[in-house]
Design a protein around this motif. Structure first.
Motif, PDB file in Angstrom:
ATOM      1  N   LEU A 105       0.823  -1.203   0.000  1.00 41.05           N
ATOM      2  CA  LEU A 105       0.000   0.000   0.000  1.00 41.05           C
ATOM      3  C   LEU A 105       0.860   1.257   0.000  1.00 41.05           C
ATOM      4  CD1 LEU A 105      -2.717   1.404   0.117  1.00 41.05           C
ATOM      5  CD2 LEU A 105      -2.760   1.016   2.597  1.00 41.05           C
ATOM      6  N   ILE A 106       1.951   1.255   0.743  1.00 42.45           N
ATOM      7  CA  ILE A 106       2.863   2.406   0.765  1.00 42.45           C
ATOM      8  C   ILE A 106       3.402   2.688  -0.632  1.00 42.45           C
ATOM      9  CG2 ILE A 106       5.096   3.230   1.601  1.00 42.45           C
ATOM     10  CD1 ILE A 106       4.541   1.726   4.219  1.00 42.45           C
ATOM     11  N   SER A 107       3.802   1.626  -1.326  1.00 43.67           N
ATOM     12  CA  SER A 107       4.334   1.778  -2.673  1.00 43.67           C
ATOM     13  C   SER A 107       3.286   2.388  -3.616  1.00 43.67           C
ATOM     14  CB  SER A 107       4.801   0.427  -3.193  1.00 43.67           C
ATOM     15  OG  SER A 107       5.268   0.527  -4.516  1.00 43.67           O
ATOM     16  N   LEU A 108       2.062   1.897  -3.522  1.00 41.37           N
ATOM     17  CA  LEU A 108       0.987   2.434  -4.362  1.00 41.37           C
ATOM     18  C   LEU A 108       0.682   3.882  -4.003  1.00 41.37           C
ATOM     19  CD1 LEU A 108      -1.385  -0.664  -4.346  1.00 41.37           C
ATOM     20  CD2 LEU A 108      -0.050   0.186  -6.288  1.00 41.37           C
ATOM     21  N   GLN A 109       0.717   4.174  -2.699  1.00 38.06           N
ATOM     22  CA  GLN A 109       0.431   5.524  -2.236  1.00 38.06           C
ATOM     23  C   GLN A 109       1.468   6.516  -2.794  1.00 38.06           C
ATOM     24  OE1 GLN A 109      -2.179   5.272   0.420  1.00 38.06           O
ATOM     25  NE2 GLN A 109      -2.647   7.293  -0.405  1.00 38.06           N
ATOM     26  N   LYS A 110       2.735   6.136  -2.735  1.00 38.08           N
ATOM     27  CA  LYS A 110       3.786   7.020  -3.248  1.00 38.08           C
ATOM     28  C   LYS A 110       3.673   7.184  -4.766  1.00 38.08           C
ATOM     29  CE  LYS A 110       7.207   6.171   0.379  1.00 38.08           C
ATOM     30  NZ  LYS A 110       8.566   5.646   0.691  1.00 38.08           N
ATOM     31  N   ARG A 111       3.324   6.118  -5.424  1.00 37.02           N
ATOM     32  CA  ARG A 111       3.166   6.206  -6.879  1.00 37.02           C
ATOM     33  C   ARG A 111       2.032   7.160  -7.246  1.00 37.02           C
ATOM     34  NH1 ARG A 111       1.328   1.289 -10.944  1.00 37.02           N
ATOM     35  NH2 ARG A 111       1.374   2.546 -12.878  1.00 37.02           N
ATOM     36  N   PHE A 112       0.942   7.063  -6.499  1.00 43.00           N
ATOM     37  CA  PHE A 112      -0.189   7.931  -6.778  1.00 43.00           C
ATOM     38  C   PHE A 112       0.177   9.394  -6.545  1.00 43.00           C
ATOM     39  CE2 PHE A 112      -4.094  10.138  -5.466  1.00 43.00           C
ATOM     40  CZ  PHE A 112      -4.895   9.918  -6.580  1.00 43.00           C
ATOM     41  N   ALA A 126      -7.666   4.691 -12.107  1.00 44.04           N
ATOM     42  CA  ALA A 126      -7.260   3.279 -12.114  1.00 44.04           C
ATOM     43  C   ALA A 126      -6.309   2.977 -10.965  1.00 44.04           C
ATOM     44  CB  ALA A 126      -6.604   2.943 -13.456  1.00 44.04           C
ATOM     45  N   VAL A 127      -5.328   3.879 -10.775  1.00 36.48           N
ATOM     46  CA  VAL A 127      -4.392   3.693  -9.671  1.00 36.48           C
ATOM     47  C   VAL A 127      -5.114   3.788  -8.339  1.00 36.48           C
ATOM     48  CG1 VAL A 127      -2.332   4.597  -8.524  1.00 36.48           C
ATOM     49  CG2 VAL A 127      -2.436   4.528 -11.017  1.00 36.48           C
ATOM     50  N   TRP A 128      -6.049   4.700  -8.247  1.00 29.24           N
ATOM     51  CA  TRP A 128      -6.796   4.878  -6.993  1.00 29.24           C
ATOM     52  C   TRP A 128      -7.616   3.634  -6.649  1.00 29.24           C
ATOM     53  CZ3 TRP A 128      -6.146   7.746  -3.024  1.00 29.24           C
ATOM     54  CH2 TRP A 128      -7.153   7.850  -2.067  1.00 29.24           C
ATOM     55  N   GLN A 129      -8.178   2.996  -7.665  1.00 26.76           N
ATOM     56  CA  GLN A 129      -8.931   1.766  -7.417  1.00 26.76           C
ATOM     57  C   GLN A 129      -8.029   0.663  -6.869  1.00 26.76           C
ATOM     58  OE1 GLN A 129     -12.200   1.222  -7.474  1.00 26.76           O
ATOM     59  NE2 GLN A 129     -12.485   3.404  -7.964  1.00 26.76           N
ATOM     60  N   VAL A 130      -6.812   0.618  -7.380  1.00 26.72           N
ATOM     61  CA  VAL A 130      -5.851  -0.357  -6.859  1.00 26.72           C
ATOM     62  C   VAL A 130      -5.503  -0.046  -5.410  1.00 26.72           C
ATOM     63  CG1 VAL A 130      -3.526  -1.315  -7.126  1.00 26.72           C
ATOM     64  CG2 VAL A 130      -4.914  -0.807  -9.144  1.00 26.72           C
ATOM     65  N   ILE A 131      -5.375   1.243  -5.100  1.00 26.86           N
ATOM     66  CA  ILE A 131      -5.072   1.650  -3.725  1.00 26.86           C
ATOM     67  C   ILE A 131      -6.202   1.256  -2.781  1.00 26.86           C
ATOM     68  CG2 ILE A 131      -4.783   3.655  -2.217  1.00 26.86           C
ATOM     69  CD1 ILE A 131      -3.190   4.982  -4.422  1.00 26.86           C
ATOM     70  N   VAL A 132      -7.432   1.454  -3.232  1.00 26.61           N
ATOM     71  CA  VAL A 132      -8.581   1.077  -2.401  1.00 26.61           C
ATOM     72  C   VAL A 132      -8.557  -0.427  -2.116  1.00 26.61           C
ATOM     73  CG1 VAL A 132     -11.083   0.888  -2.342  1.00 26.61           C
ATOM     74  CG2 VAL A 132     -10.018   2.995  -3.158  1.00 26.61           C
ATOM     75  N   GLY A 133      -8.260  -1.241  -3.140  1.00 25.12           N
ATOM     76  CA  GLY A 133      -8.160  -2.684  -2.930  1.00 25.12           C
ATOM     77  C   GLY A 133      -7.041  -3.055  -1.968  1.00 25.12           C
ATOM     78  N   ALA A 134      -5.926  -2.324  -2.049  1.00 23.95           N
ATOM     79  CA  ALA A 134      -4.802  -2.588  -1.145  1.00 23.95           C
ATOM     80  C   ALA A 134      -5.161  -2.226   0.290  1.00 23.95           C
ATOM     81  CB  ALA A 134      -3.573  -1.794  -1.589  1.00 23.95           C
ATOM     82  N   ARG A 135      -5.945  -1.162   0.464  1.00 26.47           N
ATOM     83  CA  ARG A 135      -6.383  -0.795   1.817  1.00 26.47           C
ATOM     84  C   ARG A 135      -7.289  -1.858   2.412  1.00 26.47           C
ATOM     85  NH1 ARG A 135      -7.921   5.611   0.930  1.00 26.47           N
ATOM     86  NH2 ARG A 135      -5.765   6.391   0.753  1.00 26.47           N
ATOM     87  N   VAL A 136      -8.152  -2.422   1.599  1.00 30.86           N
ATOM     88  CA  VAL A 136      -9.028  -3.502   2.071  1.00 30.86           C
ATOM     89  C   VAL A 136      -8.193  -4.711   2.491  1.00 30.86           C
ATOM     90  CG1 VAL A 136     -10.820  -5.145   1.379  1.00 30.86           C
ATOM     91  CG2 VAL A 136     -10.989  -2.751   0.687  1.00 30.86           C
TER      92      VAL A 136
END
Length: 246
Positions: A105-112, A126-136
Motif C-alpha cells: 500500500l505504501i508503494s501504491l500511495q507514493k506512486r499515486f 485506475a491507480v486509486w482503485q488499486v489503492i482502495v483494494g490494497a487498503r481492504v
C-alpha cells in the motif's frame, strides 16, 4: 496315594516270604507306619517347594502419587508447548502478511502521489482503485493477526500455568524447558510486531504526504481561478481527509 502304598506293601511282603521266610513273621502293622512317615516327609517337602514359588508377584513396584503427578505435569507441559508453537507460527505468518500488505500500500500511495495531476484522470482513477483494494487487504490482514494474537496470548498463559504446575509437582526440567520456550516465542513475536509497527508508521507518513500535496495543488488551482484557500492542515484534519477518501 493310599491305594498305591497298599499295593507296594503287599508286593514287599510276598517278596520277603519267598526270599527271607524269617522276616515274613514281621508284623505287617509296622510297615504302614513306616509308609505313613515317609508320606508325611514327601508331603512336607512338596509343600516347602510350593512355598518357594512366588505367587502373584508384581513385575515392577507401584508408582507413588508424587511420581504420577510429575508424569502428568510433564504431559501438560508437552501439550501446551505444542499449542504455543502452533499459535506462534500462525501469528508470525499473519504479521508477516500484514507487513507485506502495508508495504504494498505504501508503494501504491507514493506512486499515486508522484503521478497526481501528471497523467489523465482515467489513469489516476485506475491507480486509486488499486489503492482502495490494497487498503481492504491491509484491513483484512490486520483483523486476522489481531484474532491470532488473542489466541497466542491465551497459549502463553496456559504455558505459564503448566510451567508452574510442573515446578510444584517436582518436574523441574519440564518447568525450565517450558519457561525457556515461552521467552523464545515472545521474543520472536515482539520482533515481528516491531516490523509491523514500522510499516504502519511509514504508511501513515505516506498518507500524510499525499493529503498535504493534494491540498497544496488544490490551493494552486484555486489561486489560478482567483479563489484562494487555506492550505495549512492540522494532523486531525489530515486524518479526516484521508478517511473521507476511503
Amino acid at each position: 496315594m493310599a491305594g498305591l502304598g497298599g499295593r507296594c506293601l503287599r508286593r514287599l511282603q510276598i517278596l520277603l516270604r519267598h526270599r527271607w521266610p524269617a522276616l515274613a513273621e514281621v508284623r505287617a502293622s509296622s510297615m504302614p507306619a513306616l509308609w505313613s512317615r515317609s508320606s508325611r516327609l514327601v508331603a512336607v517337602g512338596f509343600g516347602a517347594a510350593l512355598c518357594a514359588v512366588p505367587v502373584g508377584q508384581r513385575s515392577e513396584p507401584a508408582l507413588s502419587y508424587e511420581s504420577l503427578m510429575k508424569r502428568a505435569a510433564c504431559l501438560v507441559t508437552d501439550s501446551t508447548h505444542t499449542y504455543l508453537s502452533q499459535t506462534t507460527y500462525a501469528l508470525i505468518e499473519a504479521l508477516t502478511e500484514y507487513t507485506k500488505a502495508v508495504y504494498t500500500l505504501i508503494s501504491l500511495q507514493k506512486r499515486f502521489t508522484t503521478i497526481m495531476n501528471k497523467v489523465s484522470q482515467n489513469e489516476e482513477d485506475a491507480v486509486w482503485q488499486v489503492i482502495v483494494g490494497a487498503r481492504v487487504a491491509v484491513s483484512k490482514r490486520q483483523q486476522e493477526y489481531l484474532k491470532l494474537e488473542s489466541s497466542w496470548m491465551t497459549a502463553v498463559k496456559l504455558s505459564e500455568m503448566a510451567a508452574e504446575a510442573a515446578y510444584q509437582a517436582g518436574a523441574d526440567q519440564a518447568s525450565v524447558t517450558a519457561r525457556n520456550h515461552i521467552q523464545l516465542v515472545q521474543t520472536q513475536v515482539q520482533e515481528m510486531r516491531q516490523e509491523a509497527q514500522k510499516a504502519a508508521a511509514k504508511l501513515a507518513k505516506a498518507q500524510t504526504e499525499e493529503i498535504q500535496k493534494t491540498s497544496k495543488e488544490e490551493k494552486i488551482v484555486s489561486v489560478q481561478m482567483g479563489t484562494p484557500m487555506e492550505t495549512t492542515l492540522s494532523e486531525e484534519e489530515v486524518n479526516e481527509a484521508y478517511l473521507r477518501e476511503d
